[in-house]
Design an enzyme around this catalytic site. Sequence first.
Site, PDB file in Angstrom:
ATOM      1  N   TYR A  99      -2.508  10.504   2.918  1.00  0.00           N
ATOM      2  CA  TYR A  99      -3.347  11.087   2.208  1.00  0.00           C
ATOM      3  C   TYR A  99      -3.399  12.686   1.667  1.00  0.00           C
ATOM      4  O   TYR A  99      -3.438  12.793   0.652  1.00  0.00           O
ATOM      5  CB  TYR A  99      -4.868  11.032   2.888  1.00  0.00           C
ATOM      6  CG  TYR A  99      -5.087   9.336   2.951  1.00  0.00           C
ATOM      7  CD1 TYR A  99      -5.542   8.570   1.640  1.00  0.00           C
ATOM      8  CD2 TYR A  99      -5.079   8.465   4.337  1.00  0.00           C
ATOM      9  CE1 TYR A  99      -5.803   7.067   1.706  1.00  0.00           C
ATOM     10  CE2 TYR A  99      -5.213   7.239   4.479  1.00  0.00           C
ATOM     11  CZ  TYR A  99      -5.730   6.528   3.036  1.00  0.00           C
ATOM     12  OH  TYR A  99      -5.819   5.327   2.977  1.00  0.00           O
ATOM     13  N   ASP A 152       0.817  -1.101   0.250  1.00  0.00           N
ATOM     14  CA  ASP A 152       0.010   0.036   0.077  1.00  0.00           C
ATOM     15  C   ASP A 152       0.936   1.227  -0.140  1.00  0.00           C
ATOM     16  O   ASP A 152       1.852   1.302  -0.691  1.00  0.00           O
ATOM     17  CB  ASP A 152      -0.949  -0.088   1.211  1.00  0.00           C
ATOM     18  CG  ASP A 152      -1.853   1.172   1.210  1.00  0.00           C
ATOM     19  OD1 ASP A 152      -2.918   0.923   0.560  1.00  0.00           O
ATOM     20  OD2 ASP A 152      -2.148   1.820   2.289  1.00  0.00           O
ATOM     21  N   HIS A 154      -7.152  -6.434  -1.531  1.00  0.00           N
ATOM     22  CA  HIS A 154      -5.892  -5.464  -1.083  1.00  0.00           C
ATOM     23  C   HIS A 154      -4.990  -5.911   0.086  1.00  0.00           C
ATOM     24  O   HIS A 154      -4.042  -5.577   0.101  1.00  0.00           O
ATOM     25  CB  HIS A 154      -6.574  -4.179  -0.733  1.00  0.00           C
ATOM     26  CG  HIS A 154      -5.566  -3.154  -0.408  1.00  0.00           C
ATOM     27  ND1 HIS A 154      -4.890  -2.539  -1.401  1.00  0.00           N
ATOM     28  CD2 HIS A 154      -5.724  -2.204   0.662  1.00  0.00           C
ATOM     29  CE1 HIS A 154      -4.187  -1.626  -1.015  1.00  0.00           C
ATOM     30  NE2 HIS A 154      -4.711  -1.585   0.239  1.00  0.00           N
TER      31      HIS A 154
END
Length: 311
Positions: A230, A102, A289
Amino acid sequence: MEQIQHKYVDVNGLKLHVAEIGTGPTVVVFLHGFPEIWYSWRYQMIAAAKAGFRAIAPDFRGYGLSEHPAEPEKATFKDFVDDVGGIMDFLNIPKAFLVSKDFGVKPAYHYALLHPERVMGVITLGLPFVLPGPELFPRELFPKGFYMLRWQEPGRAEADFGRLDVKTVVRNIYILFSGSELPAAEEDQEIMDLVDPSTPLPSWFTEEDLANYATLYEKSGFRTALQVPYRTWLEGYGTTNLKVNLPALHVQGEQDYVYKFPRMAEYIEGQVKEYVPDLEITFIPGGSHFVQEQFPEQVNEMIISFMKKHI
């Protein structure tokens, strides 16, 4: 998990938590994503140690048991990169394999670009090497309510998460990110509203696993986690040379929602090798994921085989 040892290392003015197992001469450093933590590598760490490697998995700064920086809202990917080097220095590790998942892929490749002499190879799960800036992820191609766009807005995720206890937030994110579709909310929804409370956990993720994650995030909260990755996603690599001349392996779950990002499949199947020429790509049918937790034996074998080939 009792074989895994835990310690704190002083790195760049912070006490960072590191999980460790194995005493082999070759080291592998595992770098987690979100909503993960060192614990997400539990199966891979034990397998690596049994195969003769020394396995190390830190909690990034502001995650889990690691200290927050003084101003979490100013944290950057470069801080995480510097911490990787600092941990290796503190533990007297001259060179290591980097295994990443990730957003952990960004500091792994960032470190490899800046310090290739200290990296034996890079293994990535779910996300390959990505270009800095907006080229690969143009906002206009994603749904307006896409979770990454929502969480980039200061205060938006904080308010959304704040309605629920930490365990429910982690549970919801695990359920959402285990799906094969892009998590996106309608105009009148928040991301947490996308999960029905009656939805069961994925079959490979136990209530005990959830409790372990929740305990760690209750300690750390989400302040640093929402900043990195983010709100710093477009941060560059600090170098104009974006070619990684190291052995690399990318493991991609075919049902991973990230694989359905606009342009991602074409990028993985073509353009990425312009930047990582010595790259092997392996697909796992049915892989989500969280492929390293969903199919640990399969992923363990891939990682260990790759590392043994490149020692």
